[in-house]
Motif scaffolding. Structure first.
Motif, PDB file in Angstrom:
ATOM      1  N   THR A 132      24.944  34.033  42.221  1.00  0.00           N
ATOM      2  CA  THR A 132      25.030  33.793  40.884  1.00  0.00           C
ATOM      3  C   THR A 132      24.134  32.521  40.442  1.00  0.00           C
ATOM      4  O   THR A 132      23.153  32.527  39.723  1.00  0.00           O
ATOM      5  CB  THR A 132      26.396  33.468  39.863  1.00  0.00           C
ATOM      6  OG1 THR A 132      27.247  34.834  40.272  1.00  0.00           O
ATOM      7  CG2 THR A 132      26.167  33.494  38.724  1.00  0.00           C
ATOM      8  N   THR A 135      20.462  33.083  41.689  1.00  0.00           N
ATOM      9  CA  THR A 135      19.653  34.118  40.537  1.00  0.00           C
ATOM     10  C   THR A 135      19.356  33.213  39.463  1.00  0.00           C
ATOM     11  O   THR A 135      18.280  33.344  38.828  1.00  0.00           O
ATOM     12  CB  THR A 135      20.728  35.205  40.382  1.00  0.00           C
ATOM     13  OG1 THR A 135      20.995  35.734  41.522  1.00  0.00           O
ATOM     14  CG2 THR A 135      20.033  36.138  39.246  1.00  0.00           C
ATOM     15  N   PHE A 136      20.292  32.365  38.981  1.00  0.00           N
ATOM     16  CA  PHE A 136      19.994  31.704  37.675  1.00  0.00           C
ATOM     17  C   PHE A 136      18.793  30.535  37.783  1.00  0.00           C
ATOM     18  O   PHE A 136      18.049  30.515  36.866  1.00  0.00           O
ATOM     19  CB  PHE A 136      21.408  30.704  37.219  1.00  0.00           C
ATOM     20  CG  PHE A 136      21.353  29.737  36.140  1.00  0.00           C
ATOM     21  CD1 PHE A 136      21.250  30.286  34.891  1.00  0.00           C
ATOM     22  CD2 PHE A 136      21.156  28.513  36.510  1.00  0.00           C
ATOM     23  CE1 PHE A 136      21.210  29.429  33.498  1.00  0.00           C
ATOM     24  CE2 PHE A 136      20.826  27.683  35.206  1.00  0.00           C
ATOM     25  CZ  PHE A 136      20.935  28.020  34.032  1.00  0.00           C
ATOM     26  N   CYS A 139      15.496  32.352  37.992  1.00  0.00           N
ATOM     27  CA  CYS A 139      15.313  32.910  36.461  1.00  0.00           C
ATOM     28  C   CYS A 139      14.676  31.856  35.420  1.00  0.00           C
ATOM     29  O   CYS A 139      13.805  31.961  34.836  1.00  0.00           O
ATOM     30  CB  CYS A 139      16.371  33.785  35.885  1.00  0.00           C
ATOM     31  SG  CYS A 139      16.679  35.395  36.794  1.00  0.00           S
ATOM     32  N   LEU A 140      15.495  30.805  35.754  1.00  0.00           N
ATOM     33  CA  LEU A 140      15.125  29.634  35.025  1.00  0.00           C
ATOM     34  C   LEU A 140      13.833  29.173  35.350  1.00  0.00           C
ATOM     35  O   LEU A 140      12.789  28.782  34.321  1.00  0.00           O
ATOM     36  CB  LEU A 140      16.195  28.514  35.336  1.00  0.00           C
ATOM     37  CG  LEU A 140      15.962  27.024  34.350  1.00  0.00           C
ATOM     38  CD1 LEU A 140      15.711  27.411  33.028  1.00  0.00           C
ATOM     39  CD2 LEU A 140      16.955  26.097  34.588  1.00  0.00           C
ATOM     40  N   SER A 204      20.396  39.937  35.247  1.00  0.00           N
ATOM     41  CA  SER A 204      19.472  38.672  35.576  1.00  0.00           C
ATOM     42  C   SER A 204      18.460  38.735  34.496  1.00  0.00           C
ATOM     43  O   SER A 204      18.038  37.658  34.134  1.00  0.00           O
ATOM     44  CB  SER A 204      18.839  38.806  37.009  1.00  0.00           C
ATOM     45  OG  SER A 204      19.900  38.924  37.918  1.00  0.00           O
ATOM     46  N   LEU A 207      18.973  36.976  31.422  1.00  0.00           N
ATOM     47  CA  LEU A 207      18.940  35.412  31.324  1.00  0.00           C
ATOM     48  C   LEU A 207      17.430  35.101  30.551  1.00  0.00           C
ATOM     49  O   LEU A 207      17.529  34.075  29.729  1.00  0.00           O
ATOM     50  CB  LEU A 207      18.853  34.924  32.743  1.00  0.00           C
ATOM     51  CG  LEU A 207      20.398  34.973  33.308  1.00  0.00           C
ATOM     52  CD1 LEU A 207      20.266  34.505  34.971  1.00  0.00           C
ATOM     53  CD2 LEU A 207      21.341  34.047  32.688  1.00  0.00           C
ATOM     54  N   LEU A 234      25.181  32.267  26.708  1.00  0.00           N
ATOM     55  CA  LEU A 234      24.526  31.930  28.018  1.00  0.00           C
ATOM     56  C   LEU A 234      25.722  32.231  28.928  1.00  0.00           C
ATOM     57  O   LEU A 234      25.591  32.902  30.099  1.00  0.00           O
ATOM     58  CB  LEU A 234      23.677  30.603  28.065  1.00  0.00           C
ATOM     59  CG  LEU A 234      23.222  30.301  29.524  1.00  0.00           C
ATOM     60  CD1 LEU A 234      22.121  31.400  29.853  1.00  0.00           C
ATOM     61  CD2 LEU A 234      22.794  29.191  29.393  1.00  0.00           C
ATOM     62  N   THR A 237      26.683  36.168  29.801  1.00  0.00           N
ATOM     63  CA  THR A 237      25.643  36.612  30.677  1.00  0.00           C
ATOM     64  C   THR A 237      26.051  36.035  32.025  1.00  0.00           C
ATOM     65  O   THR A 237      25.903  36.958  32.816  1.00  0.00           O
ATOM     66  CB  THR A 237      24.164  36.242  30.344  1.00  0.00           C
ATOM     67  OG1 THR A 237      23.982  36.655  28.981  1.00  0.00           O
ATOM     68  CG2 THR A 237      23.200  36.858  31.379  1.00  0.00           C
ATOM     69  N   LEU A 238      26.279  34.940  32.546  1.00  0.00           N
ATOM     70  CA  LEU A 238      26.539  34.412  33.650  1.00  0.00           C
ATOM     71  C   LEU A 238      27.866  34.975  34.164  1.00  0.00           C
ATOM     72  O   LEU A 238      27.799  35.261  35.359  1.00  0.00           O
ATOM     73  CB  LEU A 238      26.687  32.843  33.455  1.00  0.00           C
ATOM     74  CG  LEU A 238      25.239  32.121  33.490  1.00  0.00           C
ATOM     75  CD1 LEU A 238      25.540  30.500  33.388  1.00  0.00           C
ATOM     76  CD2 LEU A 238      24.291  32.391  34.671  1.00  0.00           C
TER      77      LEU A 238
END
Length: 256
Positions: A132, A135-136, A139-140, A204, A207, A234, A237-238
Motif C-alpha cells: 500500500t 503504491t501510494f 502514484c504520488l 490505485s 488516488l 484520501l 481510498t488508502l
C-alpha cells in the motif's frame, strides 16, 4: 455522484459548495488566509488521521492476540465508520470532528481484520502495508511530476470502473446473503486473483483523483475545514487499497 471524483468526499458538488461560501466571504471583504484550505494543511491532517488509525488498530491487534473476539470491533468499526462517512458526505463542515472519529473506528476495523488475516497467513499484514505504501508513493510521484494527467476522460473511466466494482460487490453480497450463490471473486482461482488485481489497479487510480481534487481545492481557496474533508477522503481510498492487497495476498498464499 459527480463525475469529477468517485470519492464522495472529493466530488465537485461538495467542493463547489465550499467555493461559493468562500466567494461570499471574499465579496464581503473579509479575507483571512489562515481560514483557507492548503495542500500542506491537508497533508498534516492526513498524517494525523493516519496516526490515529494506526493507534486504534494497534490496540485492537494487541487485544485480539490476547484472546478477544475480533469480529466485534471489525463489525462495529465498519458500521460506525460508514455512518460517519455518510454524515460527512452531506455535512462537510463537520469534518474536523467526524474525520478523527472515522480514523478511530476505522482503526478498530483495520486492526481486527488485519489480526484475522495475520493469524491465517503470518507476515501478510506487513506485506500489505508495504504494498500500500509503495503504491501510494508511486502514484504520488506520477501525479506530482505530471506523468499521469488527470483530465476529464481519465476521471470518467476511473469513476465508471469504480461504480462497476461497487455494483458488482453489492449484487454479489445480496445474492450470497439470500441464495447459495458463490461470488466469483471468492476463493483462490486465477479468475478471482485477476479480479483482485483489477480492483487494486482501480483503487490505485482513485488516488490520482484524490490528489487532483485536493490540489484544486487549495487553488480555489476553499474553507479550512475542507482540509479535514480531503484528508478523510484520501484515508478512505488508502483503507480500500490496503484491504484489497490483504485479499489478494491471502489468495496467493492459499495457493501455496
Amino acid at each position: 455522484m459527480s463525475l469529477n471524483s468517485n470519492n464522495p468526499f472529493l466530488n465537485s458538488k461538495r467542493f463547489s459548495t465550499a467555493v461559493s461560501k468562500s466567494e461570499e466571504i471574499n465579496q464581503a471583504s473579509i479575507i483571512d488566509y489562515n481560514d483557507e484550505m492548503t495542500i500542506s494543511g491537508t497533508i498534516n491532517k492526513s498524517l494525523l488521521l493516519f496516526m490515529i488509525l494506526i493507534g486504534s488498530a494497534t490496540v485492537i491487534w494487541w487485544l485480539t492476540f490476547n484472546g478477544m473476539n475480533p469480529l466485534v470491533p471489525a463489525i462495529g468499526g465498519a458500521v460506525v465508520g460508514l455512518v460517519l462517512v455518510l454524515i460527512a458526505a452531506f455535512k462537510p463542515q463537520y469534518s474536523p470532528y467526524l474525520a478523527p472519529g472515522y480514523a478511530i473506528f476505522e482503526g478498530l476495523f483495520i486492526g481486527a481484520v488485519s489480526a484475522i488475516f495475520e493469524a491465517l497467513y503470518p507476515g501478510i499484514v506487513l506485506q500489505a502495508v508495504g504494498a500500500t505504501f509503495v503504491t501510494f508513493m508511486i502514484c504520488l510521484g506520477l501525479y506530482k511530476y505530471k506523468i499521469v494527467q488527470v483530465n476529464e476522460q481519465f476521471k470518467s473511466v476511473v469513476i465508471a470502473a469504480t461504480l462497476a466494482i461497487g455494483t458488482y460487490y453489492l449484487i454479489s453480497w445480496l445474492l450470497s446473503m439470500f441464495t447459495s450463490f458463490v461470488p466469483v471473486h471468492h476463493g483462490n482461482s486465477w479468475i478471482s486473483i485477476g479480479i483482485s488485481v483489477f480492483v487494486i489497479v482501480i483503487a490505485s487510480l482513485n488516488l490520482f483523483l484524490d490528489f487532483d481534487r485536493i490540489e484544486k481545492g487549495a487553488q480555489e481557496k476553499m474553507p479550512k475545514y475542507m482540509e479535514w474533508y480531503g484528508a478523510m477522503g484520501l484515508m478512505i481510498t488508502l483503507v480500500w487499497l490496503y484491504i484489497e492487497f490483504l485479499r489478494l495476498l491471502s489468495k496467493l498464499n492459499s495457493k501455496n
